[in-house]
Design an enzyme around this catalytic site. Structure first.
Site, PDB file in Angstrom:
ATOM      1  N   PRO A 179       0.939  -1.121   0.145  1.00 60.26           N
ATOM      2  CG  PRO A 179      -0.015  -1.020   2.345  1.00 60.26           C
ATOM      3  CD  PRO A 179       0.779  -1.894   1.178  1.00 60.26           C
ATOM      4  CG  MET A 180       3.758   2.557  -1.583  1.00 60.74           C
ATOM      5  SD  MET A 180       4.752   2.347  -2.926  1.00 60.74           S
ATOM      6  CE  MET A 180       4.138   1.223  -4.200  1.00 60.74           C
ATOM      7  CB  CYS A 240       1.573   4.785   8.697  1.00 62.73           C
ATOM      8  SG  CYS A 240       1.886   6.638   8.051  1.00 62.73           S
ATOM      9  CE  LYS A 253       2.973  -2.493   4.558  1.00 57.66           C
ATOM     10  NZ  LYS A 253       3.459  -1.199   4.933  1.00 57.66           N
TER      11      LYS A 253
HETATM   12  C1  LIG Z   1       4.976   7.015  -1.234  1.00 52.83           C
HETATM   13  C2  LIG Z   1       4.799   5.845  -0.234  1.00 52.83           C
HETATM   14  C3  LIG Z   1       3.430   5.831   0.588  1.00 52.83           C
HETATM   15  C4  LIG Z   1       3.293   4.729   1.376  1.00 52.83           C
HETATM   16  N1  LIG Z   1       1.934   4.580   2.227  1.00 52.83           N
HETATM   17  C5  LIG Z   1       1.725   3.606   2.716  1.00 52.83           C
HETATM   18  C6  LIG Z   1       0.471   3.190   3.196  1.00 52.83           C
HETATM   19  O1  LIG Z   1      -0.535   4.043   2.881  1.00 52.83           O
HETATM   20  N2  LIG Z   1       0.367   2.045   4.066  1.00 52.83           N
HETATM   21  C7  LIG Z   1       1.112   1.447   4.445  1.00 52.83           C
HETATM   22  O2  LIG Z   1       1.317   0.576   5.091  1.00 52.83           O
HETATM   23  N3  LIG Z   1       2.428   1.830   4.177  1.00 52.83           N
HETATM   24  C8  LIG Z   1       2.923   2.752   3.037  1.00 52.83           C
HETATM   25  N4  LIG Z   1       4.141   2.921   2.857  1.00 52.83           N
HETATM   26  C9  LIG Z   1       5.065   1.946   3.045  1.00 52.83           C
HETATM   27  C10 LIG Z   1       5.082   0.815   1.968  1.00 52.83           C
HETATM   28  O3  LIG Z   1       4.016   0.063   1.941  1.00 52.83           O
HETATM   29  C11 LIG Z   1       6.074  -0.089   2.375  1.00 52.83           C
HETATM   30  O4  LIG Z   1       6.152  -0.815   3.637  1.00 52.83           O
HETATM   31  C12 LIG Z   1       7.508   0.722   2.417  1.00 52.83           C
HETATM   32  O5  LIG Z   1       7.769   1.299   1.090  1.00 52.83           O
HETATM   33  C13 LIG Z   1       8.892  -0.541   2.460  1.00 52.83           C
HETATM   34  O6  LIG Z   1       8.774  -1.430   1.370  1.00 52.83           O
HETATM   35  P1  LIG Z   1       9.841  -1.050   0.038  1.00 52.83           P
HETATM   36  O7  LIG Z   1      11.077  -0.976   0.729  1.00 52.83           O
HETATM   37  O8  LIG Z   1       9.731  -2.189  -0.890  1.00 52.83           O
HETATM   38  O9  LIG Z   1       9.350   0.324  -0.612  1.00 52.83           O
HETATM   39  C14 LIG Z   1       4.370   3.972   1.618  1.00 52.83           C
HETATM   40  C15 LIG Z   1       5.594   3.833   1.105  1.00 52.83           C
HETATM   41  C16 LIG Z   1       5.637   4.871   0.243  1.00 52.83           C
HETATM   42  C17 LIG Z   1       6.938   4.924  -0.443  1.00 52.83           C
END
Ligand SMILES: Cc1cc2nc3c(=O)[nH]c(=O)nc-3n(C[C@H](O)[C@H](O)[C@H](O)COP(=O)(O)O)c2cc1C
Length: 324
Positions: free
Chosen positions: A13-14, A96, A134
């Site tokens: 989720p992002m 978060c 999560k």
């Molecule tokens: C732009 C952005 C927005 C994010 N928004 C959320 C979110 O809404 N909910 C959530 O659980 N994590 C959010 N995250 C965290 C990601 O879900 C993930 O846990 C984190 O980026 C680590 O994974 P990665 O190293 O593969 O990027 C966000 C990350 C990014 C980069």
């Protein structure tokens, strides 16, 4: 009855990125990836007049609706909304670290309130869809396995089946959410260890997986993996997932991807910002050399909402640059 669904490869989720539009593109590119919505606060989910635009799920299953909240009644209602909108899962965000989210008493700060999190999961549970979590490994600068284990000990009492772990701590003050995805060190070993204690729970590993080969390698040891920034920066990586991770036939980028995507977004023009509609697709320029002229033209067309011309231009780009 809950459906049996693979969560081997999940797109994280992002906020601002995993919009309904991006999910449509992701689904066109990969049939098997498990997708997530952006985090949506339970209050917005329940009361927003714009709900359809926020959580539209045009049969892009399998997909989870992620919520942020800690009020039991709101979580119950959110779970029902997820069912009504044909989601396969409702997921609670306990990762978060942003100030706004802390103010609303949800997100990572809930790792300090494990009984409440257990109650939240129990409130979200139904016999129709999975209620999942999560979370991070813990809070603050120092990693502490006992803290993580005690947190999972409590959550496990809810009967939860699936937990996604962003395998680093969250630091609640002094650093930004962005820095919170880089500065606290990753520790995959904690996830490996807790998996041994709870073999009945699927633990999905998240954090720092920056290549599909790494994802594939980690799948030898984990029930599933979740990638965020790798896909945010270049969604077209998803076209290799069905082949590399699920052993299916290769897929190339071709006109049909663009056509299918435009078919979905065209009726939404005028109701949604053109940037939000097109931004997932525009990362097609990622790593394409000499694409400046295309970018400039697309910017002009976007200002004038000339959607047909944008579609033609992207198809031309694919054919000219032989993107496969
Ligand atoms: C732009 C952005 C927005 C994010 N928004 C959320 C979110 O809404 N909910 C959530 O659980 N994590 C959010 N995250 C965290 C990601 O879900 C993930 O846990 C984190 O980026 C680590 O994974 P990665 O190293 O593969 O990027 C966000 C990350 C990014 C980069």
């Amino acid at each position: 009855m809950k459906k049996e669904i693979s969560r081997k490869f999940c797109v994280a989720p992002m906020m601002g990125y995993t919009t309904p539009y991006a999910r449509k593109l992701y689904r066109i590119l990969s049939k098997n990836s498990f997708l997530f919505s952006e985090m949506i606060a339970t209050k917005s989910l329940i009361y927003s007049k714009n709900r359809n635009n926020i959580i539209d799920n045009d049969l892009n299953n399998p997909v989870a609706l992620q919520v942020g909240g800690s009020e039991i009644d709101e979580l119950k209602k959110s779970s029902q909304i997820a069912i009504n909108y044909n989601y396969d899962e409702i997921n609670l965000n306990v990762g978060c670290p942003s100030k706004a989210v802390q103010k609303g008493s949800f997100g990572a700060c809930l790792m300090q309130e494990k009984e409440l999190v257990r109650n939240c999961i129990e409130a979200m549970q139904s016999d129709k869809i999975e209620a999942t979590l999560k979370c991070r490994l813990g809070l603050g600068k120092n990693l502490n396995y006992e803290f993580f284990e005690e947190f999972i000990d409590e959550i496990s009492k809810s009967g939860i089946n699936i937990i996604y772990v962003h395998a680093r701590n969250a630091i609640l003050s002094g650093i930004s959410p962005q820095a919170n995805r880089m500065i606290p060190p990753l520790n995959y070993e904690y996830v490996k260890k807790i998996k041994i204690k709870y073999p009945q729970i699927k633990f999905i590993l998240n954090g720092g997986i920056d290549h599909l080969d790494k994802a594939k390698f980690l799948l030898n040891e984990y029930d599933g993996i979740m990638v965020g920034r790798l896909i945010k920066n270049n969604p077209f990586i998803l076209k290799d997932v069905d082949k590399k991770i699920f052993g299916e036939k290769n897929k190339s980028i071709d006109e049909t991807i663009i056509n299918n995507y435009f078919e979905y977004i065209k009726p939404k023009i005028g109701f949604e910002s053109i940037f939000r509609l097109l931004s997932p697709l525009l990362s097609i320029f990622f790593s394409v050399p000499h694409s400046k002229i295309y970018k400039a033209k697309i910017n002009d067309y976007m200002k004038d909402q000339k959607i047909g011309l944008i579609e033609d231009l992207l198809i031309k780009l694919i054919n000219e640059k032989k993107l496969t």
